[in-house]
Design an enzyme around this catalytic site. Structure first.
Site, PDB file in Angstrom:
ATOM      1  N   GLY A  10       0.775  -1.233   0.000  1.00  0.00           N
ATOM      2  CA  GLY A  10       0.000   0.000   0.000  1.00  0.00           C
ATOM      3  C   GLY A  10       0.803   1.277   0.000  1.00  0.00           C
ATOM      4  O   GLY A  10       0.227   2.373  -0.102  1.00  0.00           O
ATOM      5  N   VAL A  11       2.128   1.187   0.088  1.00  0.00           N
ATOM      6  CA  VAL A  11       2.978   2.375   0.081  1.00  0.00           C
ATOM      7  C   VAL A  11       3.115   2.885  -1.358  1.00  0.00           C
ATOM      8  O   VAL A  11       3.369   2.110  -2.281  1.00  0.00           O
ATOM      9  CB  VAL A  11       4.369   2.052   0.668  1.00  0.00           C
ATOM     10  CG1 VAL A  11       5.348   3.198   0.433  1.00  0.00           C
ATOM     11  CG2 VAL A  11       4.247   1.756   2.161  1.00  0.00           C
ATOM     12  N   PRO A  14       7.202   6.927  -6.226  1.00  0.00           N
ATOM     13  CA  PRO A  14       7.254   7.651  -7.498  1.00  0.00           C
ATOM     14  C   PRO A  14       7.591   6.714  -8.658  1.00  0.00           C
ATOM     15  O   PRO A  14       8.414   5.811  -8.519  1.00  0.00           O
ATOM     16  CB  PRO A  14       8.363   8.680  -7.271  1.00  0.00           C
ATOM     17  CG  PRO A  14       8.363   8.908  -5.788  1.00  0.00           C
ATOM     18  CD  PRO A  14       8.067   7.552  -5.204  1.00  0.00           C
ATOM     19  N   ALA A  15       6.946   6.928  -9.791  1.00  0.00           N
ATOM     20  CA  ALA A  15       7.178   6.078 -10.958  1.00  0.00           C
ATOM     21  C   ALA A  15       8.555   6.307 -11.561  1.00  0.00           C
ATOM     22  O   ALA A  15       9.078   5.443 -12.280  1.00  0.00           O
ATOM     23  CB  ALA A  15       6.103   6.338 -12.012  1.00  0.00           C
ATOM     24  N   LEU A  16       9.149   7.441 -11.268  1.00  0.00           N
ATOM     25  CA  LEU A  16      10.475   7.773 -11.785  1.00  0.00           C
ATOM     26  C   LEU A  16      11.325   8.258 -10.624  1.00  0.00           C
ATOM     27  O   LEU A  16      10.900   9.126  -9.850  1.00  0.00           O
ATOM     28  CB  LEU A  16      10.367   8.861 -12.857  1.00  0.00           C
ATOM     29  CG  LEU A  16      11.620   9.163 -13.672  1.00  0.00           C
ATOM     30  CD1 LEU A  16      11.995   7.971 -14.538  1.00  0.00           C
ATOM     31  CD2 LEU A  16      11.388  10.400 -14.543  1.00  0.00           C
ATOM     32  N   GLY A  17      12.497   7.681 -10.481  1.00  0.00           N
ATOM     33  CA  GLY A  17      13.394   8.068  -9.402  1.00  0.00           C
ATOM     34  C   GLY A  17      14.723   8.542  -9.938  1.00  0.00           C
ATOM     35  O   GLY A  17      14.954   8.581 -11.146  1.00  0.00           O
ATOM     36  N   GLY A  19      18.893   7.907  -9.567  1.00  0.00           N
ATOM     37  CA  GLY A  19      19.907   6.990  -9.082  1.00  0.00           C
ATOM     38  C   GLY A  19      21.277   7.645  -8.981  1.00  0.00           C
ATOM     39  O   GLY A  19      21.584   8.587  -9.707  1.00  0.00           O
ATOM     40  N   ASP A  44      17.595   6.878  -5.094  1.00  0.00           N
ATOM     41  CA  ASP A  44      18.048   5.499  -4.908  1.00  0.00           C
ATOM     42  C   ASP A  44      19.562   5.482  -4.735  1.00  0.00           C
ATOM     43  O   ASP A  44      20.308   5.952  -5.594  1.00  0.00           O
ATOM     44  CB  ASP A  44      17.675   4.657  -6.128  1.00  0.00           C
ATOM     45  CG  ASP A  44      18.296   3.275  -6.082  1.00  0.00           C
ATOM     46  OD1 ASP A  44      17.787   2.421  -5.344  1.00  0.00           O
ATOM     47  OD2 ASP A  44      19.315   3.051  -6.775  1.00  0.00           O
ATOM     48  N   TYR A  49      27.670   1.879  -2.861  1.00  0.00           N
ATOM     49  CA  TYR A  49      28.019   3.027  -3.708  1.00  0.00           C
ATOM     50  C   TYR A  49      28.934   4.009  -2.976  1.00  0.00           C
ATOM     51  O   TYR A  49      29.514   4.892  -3.604  1.00  0.00           O
ATOM     52  CB  TYR A  49      26.768   3.793  -4.153  1.00  0.00           C
ATOM     53  CG  TYR A  49      25.771   3.031  -4.974  1.00  0.00           C
ATOM     54  CD1 TYR A  49      26.051   1.766  -5.500  1.00  0.00           C
ATOM     55  CD2 TYR A  49      24.520   3.576  -5.244  1.00  0.00           C
ATOM     56  CE1 TYR A  49      25.106   1.079  -6.249  1.00  0.00           C
ATOM     57  CE2 TYR A  49      23.575   2.896  -5.995  1.00  0.00           C
ATOM     58  CZ  TYR A  49      23.874   1.645  -6.490  1.00  0.00           C
ATOM     59  OH  TYR A  49      22.936   0.973  -7.236  1.00  0.00           O
ATOM     60  N   HIS A 107      20.976  -6.078  -1.969  1.00  0.00           N
ATOM     61  CA  HIS A 107      21.573  -5.631  -3.233  1.00  0.00           C
ATOM     62  C   HIS A 107      21.774  -6.761  -4.243  1.00  0.00           C
ATOM     63  O   HIS A 107      21.713  -6.538  -5.447  1.00  0.00           O
ATOM     64  CB  HIS A 107      22.924  -4.960  -2.937  1.00  0.00           C
ATOM     65  CG  HIS A 107      23.353  -3.989  -3.980  1.00  0.00           C
ATOM     66  ND1 HIS A 107      24.045  -2.843  -3.685  1.00  0.00           N
ATOM     67  CD2 HIS A 107      23.197  -3.969  -5.322  1.00  0.00           C
ATOM     68  CE1 HIS A 107      24.295  -2.174  -4.792  1.00  0.00           C
ATOM     69  NE2 HIS A 107      23.788  -2.839  -5.796  1.00  0.00           N
TER      70      HIS A 107
END
Length: 293
Positions: A10-11, A14-17, A19, A44, A49, A107
């Site tokens: 249910g969270v 965003p469709a675009l993030g 990175g 992200d 990283y 990961h």
């Protein structure tokens, strides 16, 4: 087409993030600041990283309300194991300057020591139950990894972040995820990894089909590929350190590909993976210490 997707718990995500893979730590804060200014609301990152602190610094400096930005990070294989993964959360949350991480994922699968993978995922379940994360998931897991994980744990992963772009689509894996309510997140969504081989003629950015469709919409090849992901219901996380490119990649909500255009891009799949084979990931070859600070 909405610019958000809803995870299996249910969270909303965003469709675009944005990175930050391979973004040098010293450049990360500036790149994230540019992304937040552009309008991105998902960042992200990953422990491996080595730039979580830059993400946290940019978030803190932006003045954005915590609830306005969706933060995702990943546990590296060196920190797998139940207690180790709980500690990995503490390291990541400290570097990110947050008490709650919106999406926390493993990961990689660790095929040769999958018991460690299961223990790590059970730690994620504990973090979820304790309210320290809002959703949990995995990255680079193949169907057999997911099948075992589903059999041995209680919470279905919210996402599986995998290599997906027009030249490598992993449709069987995506379909498996869809059947189980697991959202596909695309890393290298515009096929940047196809440009690393030194042959520009085989890069997604120069593909004649993609270029023709881009010209028809007066958009860039990257924008067309990101729109392709969005219309397939795939969550994409492009990366860049150039403000103009960061803005360009976000400008994909004002046009729509036709079914024929989507089918033409679908037909470009080569089945050739650009990243490492998930089955070869071992602690011996990929292990690295994740520092405390």
């Amino acid at each position: 087409m909405t610019n958000t997707l809803t995870l299996n718990n249910g969270v909303d995500i965003p469709a675009l993030g944005f990175g930050v893979f391979q973004t040098p730590p010293a450049e990360t804060a500036e790149a994230v600041a540019a992304a937040l200014s552009t309008g991105y609301r998902l960042i992200d990152t990953a422990a491996a990283y080595a730039n979580e602190r830059g993400v946290g610094d940019a978030l803190k400096a932006s003045g954005s309300a915590r609830d306005d930005v969706f933060i995702e990070s990943k546990v590296w294989i060196s920190d797998y194991g139940y207690d180790e993964t709980l500690h990995a959360f503490e390291k990541s949350s400290r570097k990110l300057h947050v008490d709650v991480i919106d999406l926390f994922i493993l990961h990689q699968a660790l095929p040769g020591a999958f018991d460690k993978t299961i223990a790590a995922y059970k730690a994620l379940e504990t973090l979820l139950a304790d309210g320290k994360v809002r959703a949990i998931g995995v990255s680079n897991f193949m169907i057999d990894h997911l099948t075992t994980l589903l059999d041995e744990t209680d919470v279905v992963p919210a996402v599986n972040q995998i290599e997906v772009h027009p030249y490598f689509q992993q449709r069987d894996l995506q379909d498996f995820g869809t059947r189980h309510g697991i959202l596909t997140q695309a890393w290298s969504p515009i096929g940047g990894i196809t440009s690393y081989r030194g042959d520009d003629s085989k890069s997604t950015f120069n593909d004649p089909v993609i270029v023709e469709i881009a010209q028809a919409h007066e958009k860039s090849a990257a924008q067309v590929m990101l729109r392709w992901h969005i219309q397939h219901g795939v969550q994409a996380i492009p990366k860049s350190v150039k403000p103009a490119r960061i803005a360009e990649n976000f400008d994909v909500f004002d046009f729509e590909l036709t079914p024929d255009e989507i089918a033409r891009i679908d037909a470009l799949d080569t089945g050739v993976r650009g990243g490492p084979e998930p089955e070869v990931v071992t602690l011996e070859t990929f292990g690295r210490d994740i520092p405390e600070d």
